[in-house]
Write an enzyme that holds these catalytic residues in place. Structure first.
Site, PDB file in Angstrom:
ATOM      1  N   GLU A  15     -35.845 -17.686  12.404  1.00 52.27           N
ATOM      2  CA  GLU A  15     -34.380 -17.542  12.417  1.00 52.27           C
ATOM      3  C   GLU A  15     -33.852 -17.029  13.749  1.00 52.27           C
ATOM      4  O   GLU A  15     -32.653 -17.144  14.019  1.00 52.27           O
ATOM      5  CB  GLU A  15     -33.914 -16.606  11.295  1.00 52.27           C
ATOM      6  N   THR A  31     -39.662 -14.209  12.993  1.00 54.80           N
ATOM      7  CA  THR A  31     -39.146 -15.294  12.148  1.00 54.80           C
ATOM      8  C   THR A  31     -38.555 -16.422  12.986  1.00 54.80           C
ATOM      9  O   THR A  31     -38.054 -16.185  14.096  1.00 54.80           O
ATOM     10  CB  THR A  31     -38.052 -14.726  11.212  1.00 54.80           C
ATOM     11  N   LYS A  79     -33.900  -9.097  14.372  1.00 55.08           N
ATOM     12  CA  LYS A  79     -35.283  -9.534  14.620  1.00 55.08           C
ATOM     13  C   LYS A  79     -35.426 -10.028  16.072  1.00 55.08           C
ATOM     14  O   LYS A  79     -36.441  -9.783  16.725  1.00 55.08           O
ATOM     15  CB  LYS A  79     -35.689 -10.646  13.646  1.00 55.08           C
ATOM     16  N   TYR A 128     -29.247  -9.997  10.376  1.00 55.08           N
ATOM     17  CA  TYR A 128     -30.703  -9.956  10.182  1.00 55.08           C
ATOM     18  C   TYR A 128     -31.425 -10.623  11.356  1.00 55.08           C
ATOM     19  O   TYR A 128     -32.288 -10.011  12.000  1.00 55.08           O
ATOM     20  CB  TYR A 128     -31.096 -10.652   8.865  1.00 55.08           C
TER      21      TYR A 128
HETATM   22  P1  NAD Z   1     -39.852  -7.927   2.157  1.00 47.87           P
HETATM   23  O1  NAD Z   1     -38.421  -7.537   2.179  1.00 47.87           O
HETATM   24  O2  NAD Z   1     -40.426  -8.533   0.927  1.00 47.87           O
HETATM   25  O3  NAD Z   1     -40.752  -6.640   2.494  1.00 47.87           O
HETATM   26  C1  NAD Z   1     -40.401  -5.700   3.483  1.00 47.87           C
HETATM   27  C2  NAD Z   1     -41.247  -4.457   3.273  1.00 47.87           C
HETATM   28  O4  NAD Z   1     -40.946  -3.525   4.318  1.00 47.87           O
HETATM   29  C3  NAD Z   1     -40.969  -3.736   1.936  1.00 47.87           C
HETATM   30  O5  NAD Z   1     -42.181  -3.357   1.328  1.00 47.87           O
HETATM   31  C4  NAD Z   1     -40.174  -2.502   2.368  1.00 47.87           C
HETATM   32  O6  NAD Z   1     -40.342  -1.389   1.494  1.00 47.87           O
HETATM   33  C5  NAD Z   1     -40.767  -2.242   3.740  1.00 47.87           C
HETATM   34  N1  NAD Z   1     -39.863  -1.477   4.609  1.00 47.87           N
HETATM   35  C6  NAD Z   1     -38.545  -1.687   4.833  1.00 47.87           C
HETATM   36  N2  NAD Z   1     -38.067  -0.762   5.678  1.00 47.87           N
HETATM   37  C7  NAD Z   1     -39.113   0.050   6.033  1.00 47.87           C
HETATM   38  C8  NAD Z   1     -39.243   1.174   6.893  1.00 47.87           C
HETATM   39  N3  NAD Z   1     -38.197   1.658   7.572  1.00 47.87           N
HETATM   40  N4  NAD Z   1     -40.465   1.749   7.005  1.00 47.87           N
HETATM   41  C9  NAD Z   1     -41.535   1.271   6.307  1.00 47.87           C
HETATM   42  N5  NAD Z   1     -41.459   0.219   5.472  1.00 47.87           N
HETATM   43  C10 NAD Z   1     -40.256  -0.403   5.339  1.00 47.87           C
HETATM   44  O7  NAD Z   1     -40.061  -8.871   3.420  1.00 47.87           O
HETATM   45  P2  NAD Z   1     -41.038 -10.118   3.616  1.00 47.87           P
HETATM   46  O8  NAD Z   1     -40.351 -11.337   3.151  1.00 47.87           O
HETATM   47  O9  NAD Z   1     -42.371  -9.767   3.122  1.00 47.87           O
HETATM   48  O10 NAD Z   1     -41.065 -10.174   5.215  1.00 47.87           O
HETATM   49  C11 NAD Z   1     -42.018  -9.410   5.952  1.00 47.87           C
HETATM   50  C12 NAD Z   1     -41.804  -9.675   7.430  1.00 47.87           C
HETATM   51  O11 NAD Z   1     -41.970 -11.062   7.706  1.00 47.87           O
HETATM   52  C13 NAD Z   1     -40.410  -9.302   7.921  1.00 47.87           C
HETATM   53  O12 NAD Z   1     -40.545  -8.701   9.177  1.00 47.87           O
HETATM   54  C14 NAD Z   1     -39.684 -10.643   8.019  1.00 47.87           C
HETATM   55  O13 NAD Z   1     -38.726 -10.592   9.044  1.00 47.87           O
HETATM   56  C15 NAD Z   1     -40.818 -11.568   8.362  1.00 47.87           C
HETATM   57  N6  NAD Z   1     -40.675 -12.969   7.917  1.00 47.87           N
HETATM   58  C16 NAD Z   1     -40.365 -13.262   6.618  1.00 47.87           C
HETATM   59  C17 NAD Z   1     -40.312 -14.604   6.207  1.00 47.87           C
HETATM   60  C18 NAD Z   1     -40.008 -14.987   4.777  1.00 47.87           C
HETATM   61  O14 NAD Z   1     -39.832 -16.162   4.495  1.00 47.87           O
HETATM   62  N7  NAD Z   1     -39.954 -14.045   3.846  1.00 47.87           N
HETATM   63  C19 NAD Z   1     -40.565 -15.619   7.136  1.00 47.87           C
HETATM   64  C20 NAD Z   1     -40.859 -15.279   8.458  1.00 47.87           C
HETATM   65  C21 NAD Z   1     -40.933 -13.958   8.838  1.00 47.87           C
HETATM   66  O1  DAU Z   2     -36.854 -18.689   8.011  1.00 49.76           O
HETATM   67  C1  DAU Z   2     -37.499 -17.477   7.756  1.00 49.76           C
HETATM   68  C2  DAU Z   2     -36.590 -16.571   6.962  1.00 49.76           C
HETATM   69  O2  DAU Z   2     -36.541 -17.107   5.637  1.00 49.76           O
HETATM   70  C3  DAU Z   2     -37.050 -15.119   6.948  1.00 49.76           C
HETATM   71  O3  DAU Z   2     -36.974 -14.604   8.239  1.00 49.76           O
HETATM   72  C4  DAU Z   2     -36.181 -14.286   5.999  1.00 49.76           C
HETATM   73  O4  DAU Z   2     -36.701 -12.964   5.912  1.00 49.76           O
HETATM   74  C5  DAU Z   2     -36.198 -14.933   4.629  1.00 49.76           C
HETATM   75  O5  DAU Z   2     -35.346 -14.213   3.752  1.00 49.76           O
HETATM   76  C6  DAU Z   2     -35.762 -16.396   4.702  1.00 49.76           C
HETATM   77  O6  DAU Z   2     -34.356 -16.486   5.055  1.00 49.76           O
HETATM   78  P1  DAU Z   2     -33.385 -17.575   4.365  1.00 49.76           P
HETATM   79  O7  DAU Z   2     -32.006 -17.104   4.495  1.00 49.76           O
HETATM   80  O8  DAU Z   2     -33.709 -18.944   4.828  1.00 49.76           O
HETATM   81  O9  DAU Z   2     -33.926 -17.436   2.834  1.00 49.76           O
HETATM   82  P2  DAU Z   2     -33.160 -17.354   1.435  1.00 49.76           P
HETATM   83  O10 DAU Z   2     -34.225 -17.453   0.385  1.00 49.76           O
HETATM   84  O11 DAU Z   2     -32.228 -16.213   1.372  1.00 49.76           O
HETATM   85  O12 DAU Z   2     -32.310 -18.692   1.419  1.00 49.76           O
HETATM   86  C7  DAU Z   2     -32.927 -19.960   1.562  1.00 49.76           C
HETATM   87  C8  DAU Z   2     -31.814 -21.010   1.559  1.00 49.76           C
HETATM   88  O13 DAU Z   2     -31.249 -21.065   0.258  1.00 49.76           O
HETATM   89  C9  DAU Z   2     -30.678 -20.691   2.501  1.00 49.76           C
HETATM   90  O14 DAU Z   2     -30.189 -21.904   3.049  1.00 49.76           O
HETATM   91  C10 DAU Z   2     -29.616 -20.061   1.606  1.00 49.76           C
HETATM   92  C11 DAU Z   2     -29.833 -20.773   0.280  1.00 49.76           C
HETATM   93  N1  DAU Z   2     -29.542 -19.977  -0.929  1.00 49.76           N
HETATM   94  C12 DAU Z   2     -30.110 -18.734  -1.049  1.00 49.76           C
HETATM   95  C13 DAU Z   2     -29.862 -17.963  -2.164  1.00 49.76           C
HETATM   96  C14 DAU Z   2     -30.471 -16.589  -2.286  1.00 49.76           C
HETATM   97  C15 DAU Z   2     -28.737 -20.508  -1.933  1.00 49.76           C
HETATM   98  O15 DAU Z   2     -28.257 -21.647  -1.839  1.00 49.76           O
HETATM   99  N2  DAU Z   2     -28.514 -19.745  -3.041  1.00 49.76           N
HETATM  100  C16 DAU Z   2     -29.017 -18.490  -3.194  1.00 49.76           C
HETATM  101  O16 DAU Z   2     -28.738 -17.828  -4.223  1.00 49.76           O
END
Ligand code: NAD
Ligand code: DAU
Length: 358
Positions: free
Chosen positions: A137, A135, A164, A160
């Site tokens: 982050e 990520t 990572k 978090y």
């Molecule tokens: P998510 O929370 O939606 O999904 C995570 C999945 O991992 C779930 O299905 C959960 O059951 C599984 N999991 C958790 N712990 C586990 C374990 N110990 N063994 C096996 N499975 C397990 O997350 P996401 O948003 O889909 O993110 C996926 C990956 O991408 C993460 O590594 C996150 O850091 C990365 N990422 C997310 C974003 C974003 O915006 N969501 C952006 C950049 C990178």
């Molecule tokens: O940048 C990549 C990351 O983006 C991933 O690595 C993470 O897994 C993913 O969860 C996401 O992290 P953020 O913290 O940026 O996402 P989130 O959706 O939690 O929040 C987005 C922005 O919105 C952040 O500035 C916090 C704000 N926020 C979030 C929530 C849940 C609010 O203002 N109100 C809220 O209720």
């Protein structure tokens, strides 16, 4: 036929990746290993559960014996590690599980890939790869100017992002020390179908539909760089195939928005197209997230020039597709917000985001 071991494939990005790969290729086999935490949902994959090229295994990436057995019984070509605890707010409440899964789970997978792929000292079978889905982050927070490049020093702020970053450094160490074939991708914020409504965009949509107030942290001016999830999946596919071994690739499409802009965009779309009683009175400014990163912004130059990857879905198109998906899948939202979600929500937001009187 190539065999992909996808971990965390029942979550948001993992399930989108599995759909993307099975739609695009006839000659891939996908084994999805997921622990099914609160964020894992097999409903995301119900349409492909009979696909002969897909198999689900309920397991924890920290489980040495089980992960080794999966490797030994299958000829794994690529490991794509999505499995993680992924929500910043939960990492502030309960950091330990983030270290367990994100750091120790990744180390377990690295060891098992190394043991099963190694043919001699620091040599491996042809064309294997360990892709760590990381990520932006890990780089920390930006001021008003500049972007994250692959050379930006790691400076994570939340438990978090620190977990990572720790995992990324160990993945890189397995390349430097053992020559394990790895790549790391660092993507910006994703949005799209199947995202758990603890994250900003599906939380906003769910709250609007329920006429609940929308909690905006701090002044609402924090900036995230949003990418449609399918574009992230395409980037991962491309890095697996053509990424130079040992390298990191940032993934993002120069789409920076303030949080309040995202909130207003969604309110306005729903007001104009779905429910004209909705308005900005739903916005509720609440206490800021601890250690809240101010701005993320990816410089995607490396992946664009080396791998010819470009984002294909403009935000204006992607956000409407996303809102429509949640409107068309209200049952999905009901299922994921039943049970423990409400407990989480109340603990996070208390009565600050009460239901508006009808
Ligand atoms: P998510 O929370 O939606 O999904 C995570 C999945 O991992 C779930 O299905 C959960 O059951 C599984 N999991 C958790 N712990 C586990 C374990 N110990 N063994 C096996 N499975 C397990 O997350 P996401 O948003 O889909 O993110 C996926 C990956 O991408 C993460 O590594 C996150 O850091 C990365 N990422 C997310 C974003 C974003 O915006 N969501 C952006 C950049 C990178
Ligand atoms: O940048 C990549 C990351 O983006 C991933 O690595 C993470 O897994 C993913 O969860 C996401 O992290 P953020 O913290 O940026 O996402 P989130 O959706 O939690 O929040 C987005 C922005 O919105 C952040 O500035 C916090 C704000 N926020 C979030 C929530 C849940 C609010 O203002 N109100 C809220 O209720």
């Amino acid at each position: 036929m190539k065999t992909y071991l996808v971990t965390g494939g029942a979550g948001f990005i993992g399930s989108n990746f599995i759909h993307y790969m099975l739609n695009k290729y006839n000659d891939v086999r996908i084994i999805n290993v997921d622990k099914l935490t609160y964020a894992g949902n097999l409903e995301n994959l119900s349409s492909i559960k009979e696909n002969k090229n897909y198999q689900f295994i309920h397991a924890d990436i920290c489980d040495k014996r089980c992960m080794d057995k999966i490797f030994k019984e299958n000829n794994i070509d690529y490991l794509v590690n999505f499995a993680a605890e992924s929500h910043v707010d939960r990492s502030i409440q309960n950091p330990e599980i983030f270290i367990e899964t994100n750091v120790k789970g990744t180390v377990n997978l690295l060891n098992i890939a190394k043991e099963n792929w190694e043919t001699g000292e620091n040599t491996y079978k042809e064309n294997h790869k360990f892709l760590q889905v990381s990520t932006d982050e890990v780089y920390g927070s930006l001021d008003d100017t500049g972007y994250f490049t692959e050379n930006t020093p790691l400076c994570p702020h939340s438990p978090y992002s620190a977990s990572k970053a720790g995992a990324d450094m160990i993945v890189k160490a397995y390349f430097d020390t053992f020559k394990l074939p790895i790549n790391i991708t660092r993507c910006s914020n994703n949005y799209g179908p199947y995202q758990f409504p603890e994250k900003l965009i599906p939380l906003i949509i769910n709250n609007i539909l329920k006429h609940r107030q929308i909690p905006v942290y701090g002044d609402g001016m924090n900036i995230r760089d949003w990418l449609y999830v399918e574009d992230h999946c395409k980037a991962i596919d491309s890095v697996i195939k053509n990424g130079k071994l040992g390298e990191v690739y940032n993934v993002g499409g120069h789409n920076e928005r303030t949080n309040i802009d995202i909130v207003r965009t969604i309110i306005n779309y729903i007001k104009e197209n779905v429910d004209d009683t909705v308005n900005e009175n739903l916005i509720k400014y609440v206490a800021d997230r601890k250690g809240h990163d101010r701005r993320y912004g990816i410089d995607p130059q490396k992946i664009q020039s080396e791998l010819a990857w470009h984002p294909e879905t403009p935000f204006e198109v992607g956000i409407i597709k996303t809102i429509k998906w949640y409107l068309d899948n209200k049952n999905w939202m009901e299922n994921v917000t039943s049970g423990k979600y409400q407990e989480y929500y109340n603990k996070m937001y208390g009565d600050k985001t009460c239901t508006r009187s009808q």
